[in-house]
Design a protein around this motif. Structure first.
Motif, PDB file in Angstrom:
ATOM      1  N   ARG A   1     -32.079   5.855  14.615  1.00 42.76           N
ATOM      2  CA  ARG A   1     -33.415   6.101  14.069  1.00 42.76           C
ATOM      3  C   ARG A   1     -33.352   6.054  12.545  1.00 42.76           C
ATOM      4  O   ARG A   1     -32.639   6.830  11.910  1.00 42.76           O
ATOM      5  CB  ARG A   1     -33.931   7.457  14.563  1.00 42.76           C
ATOM      6  N   ARG A   2     -34.096   5.111  11.995  1.00 37.14           N
ATOM      7  CA  ARG A   2     -34.093   4.871  10.547  1.00 37.14           C
ATOM      8  C   ARG A   2     -35.081   5.801   9.846  1.00 37.14           C
ATOM      9  O   ARG A   2     -36.180   6.058  10.339  1.00 37.14           O
ATOM     10  CB  ARG A   2     -34.482   3.428  10.258  1.00 37.14           C
ATOM     11  N   ALA A   3     -34.682   6.269   8.665  1.00 36.72           N
ATOM     12  CA  ALA A   3     -35.536   7.137   7.852  1.00 36.72           C
ATOM     13  C   ALA A   3     -36.054   6.348   6.654  1.00 36.72           C
ATOM     14  O   ALA A   3     -35.467   5.341   6.257  1.00 36.72           O
ATOM     15  CB  ALA A   3     -34.751   8.359   7.379  1.00 36.72           C
ATOM     16  N   PRO A   4     -37.172   6.791   6.052  1.00 41.58           N
ATOM     17  CA  PRO A   4     -37.730   6.082   4.885  1.00 41.58           C
ATOM     18  C   PRO A   4     -36.751   5.982   3.713  1.00 41.58           C
ATOM     19  O   PRO A   4     -36.834   5.039   2.925  1.00 41.58           O
ATOM     20  CB  PRO A   4     -38.958   6.922   4.513  1.00 41.58           C
ATOM     21  N   ASP A   5     -35.830   6.942   3.614  1.00 45.90           N
ATOM     22  CA  ASP A   5     -34.885   6.913   2.491  1.00 45.90           C
ATOM     23  C   ASP A   5     -33.661   6.048   2.789  1.00 45.90           C
ATOM     24  O   ASP A   5     -32.651   6.125   2.100  1.00 45.90           O
ATOM     25  CB  ASP A   5     -34.431   8.338   2.150  1.00 45.90           C
ATOM     26  N   ARG A   6     -33.750   5.216   3.863  1.00 46.57           N
ATOM     27  CA  ARG A   6     -32.697   4.294   4.286  1.00 46.57           C
ATOM     28  C   ARG A   6     -31.528   5.009   4.947  1.00 46.57           C
ATOM     29  O   ARG A   6     -30.528   4.398   5.280  1.00 46.57           O
ATOM     30  CB  ARG A   6     -32.188   3.441   3.109  1.00 46.57           C
ATOM     31  N   GLY A   7     -31.669   6.301   5.172  1.00 38.95           N
ATOM     32  CA  GLY A   7     -30.690   7.005   5.967  1.00 38.95           C
ATOM     33  C   GLY A   7     -30.975   6.791   7.445  1.00 38.95           C
ATOM     34  O   GLY A   7     -31.974   6.170   7.825  1.00 38.95           O
ATOM     35  N   PHE A   8     -30.122   7.302   8.298  1.00 38.47           N
ATOM     36  CA  PHE A   8     -30.341   7.147   9.735  1.00 38.47           C
ATOM     37  C   PHE A   8     -29.681   8.295  10.474  1.00 38.47           C
ATOM     38  O   PHE A   8     -28.745   8.927   9.990  1.00 38.47           O
ATOM     39  CB  PHE A   8     -29.762   5.809  10.235  1.00 38.47           C
TER      40      PHE A   8
END
Length: 415
Positions: free
Chosen positions: A343-350
């Motif tokens: 699951r990708r986050a807006p800050d490019r983390g996952f």
């Protein structure tokens, strides 16, 4: 019959130079042994030859017939031109397989497969039901469960055709069972049933016949069928219409009887888009010795999974095999019982969410599973990346697994 059809296939390809050029040496093929001298054809190579941009492989299906598109589970999605004659062949093989699978023919058949989007499974089920002389109910996949149950109850439908996931979902709810009292058979297609789903369906309606509708792909049409003596994953091969090899994926050499390898198919047809030594993306064990209790001496294969599927996570490529190798250490052995979500986050983390079927006998903890996953040499890189935010394990009904529009349950999911 197979030898006759092989010669007809080769002669048809040789008469079309653009097609013959794709398999150097095909003009010398006269036996199955000769066929093994030709190079293997990959899904990527076929994608590069797909219509409408390239029609080199279309013998008689450029302007007439059925256009299909593969689901893409073995790589890129491929467009296939099937002639009407090839489509008739597909229907014949499908109906022959159902007759072999069932001792009592279906009379009222509910077709719960996904229609449209260049998917051939729905029309395949419709056509073979007509060939069987049964009555068809084109239910599709968007009908509300309450309405579907009403149709089954009122019309006393005895057979449903659908995905393994759909069947397990429908039968796992005790509230549905009274409306399904007329159901005698469930025919599945698209992926293996799996032990967990099979157990759900066996308990829900004792004596329900749960069989594979067909081992089939959009590219090739029906490859195999189940007789009453074969379980999930094991199919007889349509030896007269399909030449199947099980080979070492590295060398291309055929593996010994009883060993696992990659499935290679050659469609024995002089119409549509013939495929020679095509890698369809499945793994299987080949059984060539002896006959079957059903009386057939047709060869048999047991499907064991897909050729390793992969997912790239910020530069690290992981495969289904890498994940399963670690999960076996905590008692999870079947890929159909789990789903790996990134699951990708807006800050490019996952973050990573691993779903396990709540029907499994084992219930590992999240910490235990994460430790196992980290121990994998390549897999562990994912959990050491700066963008990794966390890991969650959930044991849930398989109804909670993400599915694609065709009802299949992918192993890897990106959200």
């Amino acid at each position: 019959m197979r030898s006759h059809n092989l010669l007809a296939t080769v002669d048809a390809i040789v008469k079309r130079p653009a097609a013959a050029a794709r398999w150097p040496g095909i003009e010398d093929v006269r036996t199955a042994d000769d066929l093994r001298k030709l190079p293997l054809m990959s899904p990527d190579a076929l994608e590069d030859l797909c219509p409408p941009a390239v029609t080199d492989l279309a013998l008689d299906s450029v302007d007439s017939g059925m256009v299909l598109r593969s689901s893409g589970t073995s790589g890129k999605r491929k467009v296939l031109y099937h002639s009407w004659e090839f489509d008739t062949r597909v229907t014949h093989l499908g109906a022959r397989g159902v007759r072999a699978a069932l001792t009592t023919a279906p009379r009222r058949v509910g077709n719960c497969l996904y229609p449209g989007e260049l998917n051939g499974a729905f029309s395949f089920a419709q056509d073979l039901t007509r060939r069987l002389g049964a009555q068809t109910y084109p239910l599709g996949t968007s009908m509300r469960t309450e309405e579907l149950l009403e149709v089954v109850r009122e019309h006393r439908i005895d057979t449903l055709i659908g995905s393994p996931a759909m069947g397990a979902d429908l039968l796992s709810d005790p509230a549905n069972l009274a409306s399904l009292a007329s159901l005698r058979t469930y025919l599945y297609i698209g992926e293996n049933l799996g032990a967990a789903r099979a157990a759900v369906m066996a308990v829900a309606i004792p004596g329900l016949r749960v069989r594979s509708l067909s081992y089939s792909t959009s590219e090739t049409g029906p490859i195999g069928y189940q007789c009453p003596f074969q379980g999930d994953g094991t199919h007889h091969v349509h030896d007269d219409a399909m030449y199947v090899e099980v080979v070492d994926p590295e060398t291309g050499a055929e593996v010994a009887d009883g060993e696992e390898g990659e499935v290679i198919t050659t469609t024995l047809t002089d119409t549509g888009m013939p495929l020679v030594r095509f890698r369809i993306g499945d793994r299987a064990i080949r059984h060539t010795g002896g006959g079957c209790a059903c009386g057939s001496h047709a060869s048999r294969i047991t499907l064991t999974g897909r050729v390793p599927r992969s997912l790239n996570v910020d530069g690290a490529t992981i495969s289904q095999d890498l994940v399963m190798a670690q999960l076996r250490g905590v008692g999870v052995a079947d890929p159909v019982d789990c789903q790996f979500q990134v699951r990708r986050a807006p800050d490019r983390g996952f973050d990573v969410l691993l779903l396990l079927s709540d029907r499994l006998a084992v219930r590992p903890t999240g910490d235990e599973v994460l430790r196992r996953l980290r121990e994998g040499y390549h897999l562990g890189r994912v959990f050491a990346m700066p963008g990794f935010r966390g890991f969650t394990l959930r044991c849930v009904p398989t109804t909670d697994f993400v599915r694609n529009t065709r009802g299949k349950t992918p192993f890897f999911v990106e959200l």
